[in-house]
Design a protein around this motif. Sequence first.
Motif, short mmCIF file in Angstrom:
data_model
loop_
_atom_site.label_atom_id
_atom_site.label_comp_id
_atom_site.label_asym_id
_atom_site.label_seq_id
_atom_site.Cartn_x
_atom_site.Cartn_y
_atom_site.Cartn_z
N ARG A 1 1.33 -0.98 0.39
CA ARG A 1 -0.43 -0.41 -0.03
C ARG A 1 1.19 1.01 -0.87
O ARG A 1 0.89 2.27 -0.59
N ARG A 2 1.76 1.21 0.40
CA ARG A 2 2.80 2.26 0.91
C ARG A 2 3.28 3.04 -0.57
O ARG A 2 3.56 3.89 -1.15
N ASP B 1 0.20 3.99 -3.10
CA ASP B 1 -0.04 5.22 -2.46
C ASP B 1 0.66 5.99 -2.65
O ASP B 1 0.26 7.66 -2.98
N LYS B 2 1.93 5.51 -2.49
CA LYS B 2 2.86 7.03 -2.15
C LYS B 2 3.18 7.47 -3.72
O LYS B 2 3.29 8.93 -4.00
N ASP C 1 -3.24 -4.42 7.46
CA ASP C 1 -1.66 -3.99 7.32
C ASP C 1 -0.94 -5.24 7.02
O ASP C 1 0.04 -5.33 6.90
N GLN D 1 2.49 14.18 0.92
CA GLN D 1 2.85 12.24 0.88
C GLN D 1 3.77 12.06 1.80
O GLN D 1 3.58 11.20 2.72
N ASP E 1 5.26 11.57 5.75
CA ASP E 1 4.09 11.01 6.83
C ASP E 1 4.99 11.75 7.77
O ASP E 1 4.39 11.11 8.84
#
Length: 372
Positions: free
Chosen positions: A137-138, A141-142, A216, A336, A338
């Motif tokens: 996902r990271r 997503d990014k 996750d 983006q 974090d």
Amino acid sequence: MKASIERSALLKAMSRAQSVVERRNTIPILANVLIEADGADISFRATDLDIEVVDKAAAMVSQAGSTTVGAGLLHEIVRKLPDGSTVELHADAATGRMEVRAGRSHFSLATLPREDFPVMASSEYDTNFSTKAAILRRLFDKAKFAISTEETRYYLNGIYLHSATAPAGQMLRAVATDGHRLACIDAELPDGADAIPGVIVPRKTVTEVLKLLADDDADIAVSVSETKIRFATPEITLTSKVIDGSFPDYTRVIPQQNQKRMEVDASDFAKAVDRVSTVSSERSRAVKLALDEDRLILSVNAPDSGAADEELAVAYADERLEIGFNAKYLLEIASQVDRENAVFLFNSSGDPTLMREGNDDSAIYVVMPMRV
């Protein structure tokens, strides 16, 4: 076919199915979902010929069989049924209808023959590996914000997933660019992924895969060939064709010599850009960054609507610099981050700027400047 299933399980499966199905179809069968009941499972298969999703759910199957029915219509029906209800599905090949019952509600839906439904051919995959949902996902997503929407450069209409060499060793890398900005995200290379062929995962596939990655800690099995990619959990399998094209050599775009360093609170920076860009013209959305020692002035001058400026405290110790950017691109890149701080590395007002999160090189972004 005769089976009963919990409404929540059916709604979850139909939500995934109808999101894959195209709204406007010239081929009627592609608007349908293939429902197959056997043993203690019922599966729902939907496709647009480029993506295929198969969702399995536990059910009470009293008569094995299969049929196809309108995905959007069934989804709407199930969505409106009461929470906690049990839904009975009964397809009769003789009448060409499927009965849907829940409590006092009863629907009779038209079906199309199961034989007409196109099933994506299974292929041999060159690479098979498993990774955690959070890692995948990271990566997606990014990077997804930088996917191009220009159909002419179709090879940029997705995320380039491949293995790459970084200072920390071999990495699994996701890259997206539209020629104005670029996202390059690294993750530790999973066991078995060393020989992954570089593939371009289409934008729609990225969107659908991200819906599968809610947990996750879930393990996602990934299989890759030169023409297809498959993502699988115990309940869901998503198979997609990859974009047939060559991704450009993105490494040439990533600046290596940018020495002028600005560190800024990412949240404060994004809010300031958003505020001053309110008066910018919609076409260019241009915002100017004027950097001096430990000070940044963001300004917009739009002759038709007005002007705005805002000062921010930053960490900057290099020579004075003025550079302009599209405000939308700055906002997307800043969103983006974090961590608390974003680090911008500049060269000159005409060269690409690099941004990363603190000293973390596993996610870097490049944005082209514009004249202001």
